[in-house]
Scaffold this motif. Structure first.
Motif, PDB file in Angstrom:
ATOM      1  N   TRP A  70      80.791 -48.904 -53.841  1.00  0.00           N
ATOM      2  CA  TRP A  70      82.017 -49.497 -53.298  1.00  0.00           C
ATOM      3  C   TRP A  70      82.306 -48.948 -51.896  1.00  0.00           C
ATOM      4  O   TRP A  70      82.659 -49.692 -50.986  1.00  0.00           O
ATOM      5  N   TRP A  71      82.145 -47.622 -51.740  1.00  0.00           N
ATOM      6  CA  TRP A  71      82.379 -46.973 -50.451  1.00  0.00           C
ATOM      7  C   TRP A  71      81.437 -47.512 -49.374  1.00  0.00           C
ATOM      8  O   TRP A  71      81.826 -47.665 -48.218  1.00  0.00           O
ATOM      9  N   ARG A  72      80.205 -47.841 -49.786  1.00  0.00           N
ATOM     10  CA  ARG A  72      79.234 -48.394 -48.836  1.00  0.00           C
ATOM     11  C   ARG A  72      79.390 -49.906 -48.639  1.00  0.00           C
ATOM     12  O   ARG A  72      78.666 -50.513 -47.858  1.00  0.00           O
ATOM     13  N   GLY A  73      80.327 -50.497 -49.371  1.00  0.00           N
ATOM     14  CA  GLY A  73      80.598 -51.928 -49.216  1.00  0.00           C
ATOM     15  C   GLY A  73      79.582 -52.831 -49.880  1.00  0.00           C
ATOM     16  O   GLY A  73      79.468 -54.011 -49.537  1.00  0.00           O
ATOM     17  N   ASN A  74      78.837 -52.311 -50.863  1.00  0.00           N
ATOM     18  CA  ASN A  74      77.816 -53.106 -51.557  1.00  0.00           C
ATOM     19  C   ASN A  74      78.417 -53.692 -52.830  1.00  0.00           C
ATOM     20  O   ASN A  74      78.478 -53.037 -53.871  1.00  0.00           O
ATOM     21  N   LYS A  75      78.863 -54.969 -52.740  1.00  0.00           N
ATOM     22  CA  LYS A  75      79.540 -55.612 -53.870  1.00  0.00           C
ATOM     23  C   LYS A  75      78.608 -55.823 -55.055  1.00  0.00           C
ATOM     24  O   LYS A  75      79.017 -55.691 -56.209  1.00  0.00           O
TER      25      LYS A  75
END
Length: 198
Positions: A70-75
């Motif tokens: 989530w922190w890396r923006g990988n949905k």
């Protein structure tokens, strides 16, 4: 496509049924074999596998992985890791309900009856293995989402299952049935939460 799906479901059902029947048949043989082949080093190793292979450790791992994704923006991977946690929870609850209802005595417990009906004591919570059902569901979802990563990870629930049998906490059938239940939970979660059809 529908015929192929029916074929694989039928094949999976047959394999699971044969594995379950064989595991019950070999329960005593496996228990006696392991009892004769105990050694302190292996016992200590298997105890540690059991300790770190329980559901809280899996849950913590899933939360950390979901938070990083989530922190890396990988949905995509956030959804996969959350689905692994959902499968773990469903499998854990289902396994717990079966444990309490069936009341199967653990191999280490001297009991006149193997199956004792509803019991709250953990001495009668052998069936199915809670460690294995949770781990199989957890890594099963990962296998359906990405078989290249997930397939090697299925060695983890296998090792956990061996450790539970070696430590006298479960029969072979407790572990095999837990693996089947865990995989069913993984299939359901993969279909409904990850929309994986095959």
């Amino acid at each position: 496509m529908k015929q192929r799906s029916v074929f694989y479901w039928t094949l999976g059902f047959l394999v699971a049924a044969i594995a379950i029947a064989a595991s019950f048949y070999f329960d005593d043989v496996v228990r006696d074999f392991i009892a004769r082949h105990q050694n302190p080093g292996m016992r200590n190793f298997m105890r540690n596998v059991s300790r770190f292979g329980d559901w809280p450790e899996h849950f913590a791992l899933g939360l950390i992985l979901a938070a990083v994704a989530w922190w890396r923006g990988n949905k995509k991977w956030t959804r996969i890791f959350l689905s692994m946690l959902i499968a773990l929870s469903i499998a854990g609850l289902a396994g717990r309900a079966i444990k309490v209802t069936t009341g199967r005595a653990r191999p280490s417990v001297k009991s006149e009856q193997a199956w004792n009906g509803p019991r709250l004591s953990s001495k009668y919570h052998a069936f199915p293995s809670g460690h294995v059902v949770a781990s199989t569901a957890f890594f099963g979802v990962l296998t359906f989402a990405s078989w290249r990563i997930g397939l090697p990870c299925l060695l983890i629930p296998i090792l956990i299952g061996v450790s539970r049998i070696y430590g006298g906490a479960h029969y072979l059938s407790d572990v095999v049935c837990a693996a089947v239940l865990g995989m069913l939970c993984a299939i359901l979660v993969a279909r409904f939460f990850l929309k994986i059809e095959n």
